[in-house]
Design a protein around this motif. Structure first.
Motif, mmCIF file in Angstrom:
data_model
loop_
_atom_site.group_PDB
_atom_site.id
_atom_site.type_symbol
_atom_site.label_atom_id
_atom_site.label_comp_id
_atom_site.label_asym_id
_atom_site.label_seq_id
_atom_site.Cartn_x
_atom_site.Cartn_y
_atom_site.Cartn_z
ATOM 1 N N GLY A 177 3.044 11.777 3.279
ATOM 2 C CA GLY A 177 1.690 12.199 2.933
ATOM 3 C C GLY A 177 0.839 12.350 4.173
ATOM 4 O O GLY A 177 0.064 13.300 4.308
ATOM 5 N N PRO B 58 0.131 11.949 -2.393
ATOM 6 C CA PRO B 58 1.171 11.018 -1.928
ATOM 7 C C PRO B 58 0.600 9.753 -1.287
ATOM 8 O O PRO B 58 1.191 8.687 -1.431
ATOM 9 C CB PRO B 58 1.953 11.840 -0.912
ATOM 10 N N PHE C 41 9.678 10.381 -5.102
ATOM 11 C CA PHE C 41 9.303 10.619 -3.710
ATOM 12 C C PHE C 41 10.044 11.814 -3.139
ATOM 13 O O PHE C 41 9.451 12.699 -2.517
ATOM 14 C CB PHE C 41 9.575 9.396 -2.830
ATOM 15 N N TYR D 136 6.141 7.371 1.319
ATOM 16 C CA TYR D 136 5.040 8.181 0.805
ATOM 17 C C TYR D 136 3.928 8.282 1.849
ATOM 18 O O TYR D 136 3.328 9.336 2.044
ATOM 19 C CB TYR D 136 4.463 7.561 -0.467
ATOM 20 N N ALA E 39 1.349 6.124 -2.246
ATOM 21 C CA ALA E 39 1.767 5.110 -1.273
ATOM 22 C C ALA E 39 1.076 3.790 -1.590
ATOM 23 O O ALA E 39 1.707 2.731 -1.675
ATOM 24 C CB ALA E 39 1.432 5.568 0.147
#
Lengths: 107, 638
Positions: free
Chosen positions: B46, B95, B124, B42, B99
């Motif tokens: 991200g 994201p 994800f 992530y 995370a």
């Protein structure tokens, strides 16, 4: 909030006692009766249309409560969070739908 | 049950007695269901989209550096502002929030993984493929250009004739699936997997905000899903939900979008509140001031967040009564938020405050976010909003809360939990440089935009005329944006240099860790806790420290640990949805090529994609996955 307990071996021990099937059989018959009443009200044809609508709605609401309470176990202990989340969901969705409908179509 | 006889034989070669397939390299990342690895996935994905969104922001600011600039044309500018907003919110910061949640939440509540590790991976991969689909628009006929809000009628096929908005609707639906899956997963995790003794009111604040954020996701994302589906139907299947000419209603889109959109901003900011509530007590060596009022305020913000969406629509003509009601409900949100601000200040008050990098970000967050909150109350006043609406004042406001609030919180959280995620401390020196360049650049960029807005500069204009006193302020703003870019590059340098150091962070690298994640090694072993800890109070680890104990008291004997199996199915499912989305999007196109037209126009591509996804679901359902066990002997070795 769950009444289940994790045992050290990773198994799950149910703390609440299991009920017999009698109650569920009664509820099952009750559900079918609710459905039959609703069906009969329309199929028989003799019932006033606006009364049939109200009757159907009442039967539907009763049905929802029976299904939720008995078959989804919301009446049992340890289901406070699912109930809370469902009330929350109905509240949020209801507000949004009613307000939007009001503004978009009637206002 | 693949592993049978060798496991029961508790002898030395046991480690190799398992029939567990251990993947390495890329396959390990594709098949992982470990929340710590998914957190890293992530973070990288991200971070990638955050970088793309950042570059788009820099391009926007270069175009606006001087009046009548010709660096970008109007079309490209519209695409850039649309993609900047969409990418940053849906693919960048959300994201990264996930995370941190993935990396920290199971550790903070004393769990060995999330409730549904398979779904975690699926969440994800759907997010990643949704994001990739959206960004493919740049090379497949032009990005969406109707603004991140995609207001009808501009976003309908009457006015947006390219596939841009289709990429928006379908990409966001796929990415939104991932968010919804993630939210449900964290709800289930926090409700069912807290360690013995961790009652709700002993949960760390970040766990609380994650819980509430997940609940908001659960209630808000269905709204945007419905909206996007309706818009897709309008654009691709010829429906008329928002087409005025055919009896549709464009204002309905605004309602649906903001019923989702306003809770969305609380989805963004509440995790930042949680992160700040973790960092400040740690570096003040004091427990969080007013813990229960913090919990109450979080719940209240979530509740009120659903009751204020129409404040984005004051100028659509809702009428004075509705405008007044929504003004009041919006201003009410300032009360729980104010409670939080004062609680953080009182936590620092009288504490032994250490200004490490995470704490600098936290301390920078408080005044910056408060400024964004104050302009929020100004905007909540409906008569004033008629002046502010669609000016740079609004742009300044939401960047103060999202960048000055959320992004500062995320940087703080990343510096704070980096040693726990990667086993390496980020450089404090470079971290402080990141902070100062970023926050200075931030205020340079956005503080002046308040005045640009008040002086009448509209948002979303691709250029402006000279001699309106806009020139100097825009120049300052662009220089500030460059400085924020420099701050981000320093952070990336820091990450790169740190990754070349050996893994060596202590269990409790900040020395004053209060919560459970600091009671286990950095990075944690794949099973997190050898023995589930017994939680005896709020700030569980701190309580043991003050009682003079070495670590947590275990709540169970050492036993074999059940682990979920790695699987590539979530990846394959997401590839299927991706293919189906592309196929559906181009189902009305004439390719000038008989074969291509045939497979797209007859929904064959869509069918193949859905077949892959549903086929994977069937595989997942038919073959039971019993997972595998780590035996106590292996724990001793590790």
């Amino acid at each position: 909030m769950t009444t289940d307990q994790q045992t050290p071996q990773g198994g799950v021990k149910h703390r609440y006692r299991h009920e017999g099937p009698q109650k569920h059989i009664v509820v099952f018959i009750f559900s079918i009766v609710l459905t039959l009443i609703a069906f009969a009200a329309v199929a028989a044809g003799g019932v006033n249309a606006s009364f049939a609508v109200i009757l159907l709605l009442v039967m539907a609401v009763l049905q929802v409560f029976v299904q939720m309470g008995y078959w989804m176990h919301l009446k049992d202990k340890g289901h406070m969070l699912p109930i809370l989340f469902m009330i929350g969901g109905f509240f949020v969705a209801g507000t949004c739908i009613i307000m939007s409908l009001y503004w978009v179509w009637w206002d | 049950m693949a592993q049978a006889a060798p496991v029961l034989n508790h002898s030395k070669p046991l480690k190799h007695g398992h029939n567990v397939k251990r993947h390495t390299g890329l396959m390990d990342w594709i098949t992982t269901v470990d929340h710590k690895k998914i957190a890293i996935l992530y973070l990288w994905a991200g971070g990638l989209f955050f970088g793309i969104g950042g570059l788009e922001a820099i391009l926007i600011r270069i175009q606006l550096i001087k009046p009548m600039n010709t660096f970008l044309n109007a079309q490209l500018f519209n695409e850039l502002i649309t993609m900047h907003g969409t990418t940053m919110i849906f693919l960048g910061v959300m994201p990264i929030i996930f995370a941190l949640m993935n990396a920290v939440i199971p550790l903070q509540i004393g769990a060995r993984d999330v409730a549904f590790p398979f779904l975690n991976a699926l969440g994800f991969w759907t997010f990643l493929f949704g994001g990739l689909l959206l960004n493919l628009s740049w090379v497949m006929g032009g990005a969406p250009d109707a603004g991140w809000t995609a207001y009808a009628p501009l976003s309908t096929s009457t006015y947006s004739t390219t596939h841009g908005v289709d990429f928006y609707t379908i990409g966001l639906q796929i990415a939104g699936l991932g968010t919804l899956i993630g939210g449900i997963n964290f709800l289930a995790t926090i409700i069912t997997m807290r360690a013995p003794g961790m009652s709700y009111m002993r949960m760390p604040m970040f766990a609380w905000t994650t819980f509430i954020t997940s609940a908001i996701i659960l209630f808000a994302f269905p709204a945007i899903t419905v909206g996007l589906v309706l818009l897709t139907f309008d654009r691709i299947l010829g429906a008329n939900f928002f087409e005025v000419g055919a009896g549709g209603n464009p204002v309905l889109w605004q309602h649906i979008f903001w019923i989702f959109g306003h809770p969305e901003v609380y989805i963004l900011i509440l995790p930042a509140f949680g992160i700040i509530s973790e960092i400040i007590p740690t570096f003040s060596r004091k427990r969080l001031f007013g813990y229960s009022s913090m919990v109450f305020a979080t719940i209240l913000i979530a509740f009120l967040g659903f009751m204020v969406w129409a404040h984005h629509m004051f100028t659509t003509g809702l009428g004075p009564v509705a405008n007044a009601l929504f003004s009041v409900s919006t201003m009410l949100i300032a009360v729980p938020t104010g409670i939080k601000i004062f609680n953080w200040l009182f936590t620092m008050w009288g504490g032994q405050v250490r200004f490490t990098t995470p704490n600098l970000f936290a301390a920078g967050f408080i005044p910056t976010f408060t400024m964004g909150g104050v302009t929020g109350v100004m905007l909540a006043s409906a008569p004033a909003d008629f002046q502010f609406h669609d000016t740079y004042f609004v742009v300044a406001h939401f960047h103060y809360v999202i960048v000055g609030g959320l992004v500062l919180g995320l940087f703080g959280g990343l510096h704070y939990w980096w040693p726990k995620m990667f086993g390496r401390m980020l450089s404090e020196k470079l971290g402080k440089w990141t902070f100062w360049t970023f926050i200075l650049g931030f205020h340079m960029t956005f503080f002046v935009q308040h005045f640009l807005g008040l002086m009448g500069m509209q948002r979303r204009v691709f250029t402006y005329l000279p001699n309106q006193q806009f020139d100097l302020l825009n120049l300052i703003s662009t220089i500030g944006a460059g400085l924020m870019g420099v701050g981000t590059i320093i952070f990336l340098t820091n990450v790169f240099l740190t990754s070349r150091k050996p893994v060596g962070a202590l269990d409790d690298p900040w020395e004053d860790g209060r919560t459970l994640e600091w009671s286990i090694p950095s990075p944690p072993p794949e099973y997190n806790f050898k023995q589930t800890p017994l939680v005896r109070g709020i700030d569980a680890l701190w309580k043991e420290k003050t009682a003079g104990n070495k670590g947590m008291t275990p709540a169970e004997p050492v036993g074999s640990i059940h682990m979920p199996s790695a699987t590539a199915l979530p990846f394959v499912m997401s590839v299927g949805i991706f293919i189906a989305g592309l196929g559906f999007m181009f189902s009305r196109d004439d390719f000038g090529n008989a074969f291509m037209s045939f497979i797209f126009n007859n929904y064959i591509v869509t069918a193949i994609g859905l077949l892959i996804t549903f086929g994977s679901m069937v595989l997942r359902s038919v073959f039971d996955d019993h997972g595998w066990h780590i035996e106590p002997e292996e724990l001793e070795e590790g």
